[in-house]
Structures are given as structure tokens and as C-alpha cells.
Write an enzyme that holds these catalytic residues in place. Sequence first.
Site, PDB file in Angstrom:
ATOM      1  N   LYS A   1       0.814  -1.215   0.000  1.00 45.81           N
ATOM      2  CA  LYS A   1       0.000   0.000   0.000  1.00 45.81           C
ATOM      3  C   LYS A   1       0.856   1.278   0.000  1.00 45.81           C
ATOM      4  O   LYS A   1       2.062   1.221   0.238  1.00 45.81           O
ATOM      5  CB  LYS A   1      -0.944  -0.023   1.198  1.00 45.81           C
ATOM      6  CG  LYS A   1      -1.988  -1.141   1.117  1.00 45.81           C
ATOM      7  CD  LYS A   1      -2.920  -1.098   2.308  1.00 45.81           C
ATOM      8  CE  LYS A   1      -4.009  -2.139   2.222  1.00 45.81           C
ATOM      9  NZ  LYS A   1      -4.916  -2.059   3.392  1.00 45.81           N
TER      10      LYS A   1
ATOM     11  N   PHE B   1     -15.904   2.794   6.589  1.00 44.65           N
ATOM     12  CA  PHE B   1     -14.512   3.140   6.287  1.00 44.65           C
ATOM     13  C   PHE B   1     -14.221   3.219   4.785  1.00 44.65           C
ATOM     14  O   PHE B   1     -13.097   3.545   4.390  1.00 44.65           O
ATOM     15  CB  PHE B   1     -13.556   2.129   6.937  1.00 44.65           C
ATOM     16  CG  PHE B   1     -13.768   0.704   6.489  1.00 44.65           C
ATOM     17  CD1 PHE B   1     -13.240   0.247   5.285  1.00 44.65           C
ATOM     18  CD2 PHE B   1     -14.485  -0.181   7.272  1.00 44.65           C
ATOM     19  CE1 PHE B   1     -13.431  -1.062   4.864  1.00 44.65           C
ATOM     20  CE2 PHE B   1     -14.685  -1.501   6.869  1.00 44.65           C
ATOM     21  CZ  PHE B   1     -14.153  -1.932   5.658  1.00 44.65           C
TER      22      PHE B   1
ATOM     23  N   THR C   1      -4.878  -7.161  10.823  1.00 45.39           N
ATOM     24  CA  THR C   1      -5.188  -5.911  10.127  1.00 45.39           C
ATOM     25  C   THR C   1      -4.722  -4.700  10.927  1.00 45.39           C
ATOM     26  O   THR C   1      -4.172  -3.752  10.367  1.00 45.39           O
ATOM     27  CB  THR C   1      -6.707  -5.814   9.866  1.00 45.39           C
ATOM     28  OG1 THR C   1      -7.109  -6.971   9.127  1.00 45.39           O
ATOM     29  CG2 THR C   1      -7.060  -4.571   9.083  1.00 45.39           C
TER      30      THR C   1
ATOM     31  N   HIS D   1      -2.119  -5.405   1.525  1.00 44.09           N
ATOM     32  CA  HIS D   1      -3.403  -6.081   1.325  1.00 44.09           C
ATOM     33  C   HIS D   1      -3.081  -7.485   0.855  1.00 44.09           C
ATOM     34  O   HIS D   1      -2.130  -7.699   0.104  1.00 44.09           O
ATOM     35  CB  HIS D   1      -4.228  -5.380   0.235  1.00 44.09           C
ATOM     36  CG  HIS D   1      -5.357  -6.228  -0.279  1.00 44.09           C
ATOM     37  ND1 HIS D   1      -6.593  -6.241   0.311  1.00 44.09           N
ATOM     38  CD2 HIS D   1      -5.409  -7.132  -1.305  1.00 44.09           C
ATOM     39  CE1 HIS D   1      -7.370  -7.106  -0.332  1.00 44.09           C
ATOM     40  NE2 HIS D   1      -6.673  -7.657  -1.317  1.00 44.09           N
TER      41      HIS D   1
END
Length: 141
Positions: free
Chosen positions: A11, A59, A93, A117
Site C-alpha cells: 500500500k 470506512f 489488520t 493487502h
Amino acid sequence: MAIERTLSIVKPDAVAKNVIGKIYDRFESNGLKIVAAKMKHLSRREAEGFYAVHKERPFFNDLVEFMISGPVMVQVLEGENAVLKNRELMGATDPKKADAGTIRADFAESIDANAVHGSDSLENAAIEIAYFFSATEVCPR
């Protein structure tokens, strides 16, 4: 053991920290081969499409904004039990809850900027891989 493929994304937060190589080392040191890879800056449309499953979640907008905030590195990993192995390497996470030595414990800042991810199932892996790569872009090794 079943040879599987899974999608992984480094990410924007981890790309900005210049730790792509360190993350790739984790994959390769644990028996996962990189069989496709590309760096790209996701458009809003691409990010919204990829995360469409979360569209109704609170979110969603923050996730999309984060994923378009900078370039990402998208790769297909191949190996025995690749989906589970990658999820174990990533860690929880929330990096505060991730086991020491996992990618998120070592490189993530927050539950939002959580470095990576990874597909959560074989079925989703196939869908996610096809979202970013054509069959000719994946090179079995």
C-alpha cells in the site's frame, strides 16, 4: 500441498517508506514466488471497483482516499497454501494487534495505513488477480 496464487498489494504508506524490497524478501524467504508485479497509482475508479465489496462500510471512503494517495505495488504470489501463508506473513489488520515479526507489525502505522493487502480466500484471490492482471501477465515459475 496445493500450489495456489494470491494477490498482494504493498500500500501507499509502505511504498513511501521505501520498504518494497524488505516486504518482497518476506514473501520469497517464506516460499512464495512473485509471478507478476507492477507499480501503479490507482485511480479513484480502480480503487472503488477493487474495494466495492466494502462500499456500504463506514470506512470505504477513507480506504479509497488512502489507496489513491500514492503509488502501490501490486503482485501475484504463488506457492503452497499461498493465501494462508501470505495472511500469516501480513499479520493482523491492526498493526498494534499483529504478532512481532509480521509485515504489519514491522512496517505499518495504523489500522488504515497497514502496509499491505492480501486476498482472504482462493475465490477472492482469483477475482482480485484478474482485476489487475491479464492471464498473459502472470508468469508461472
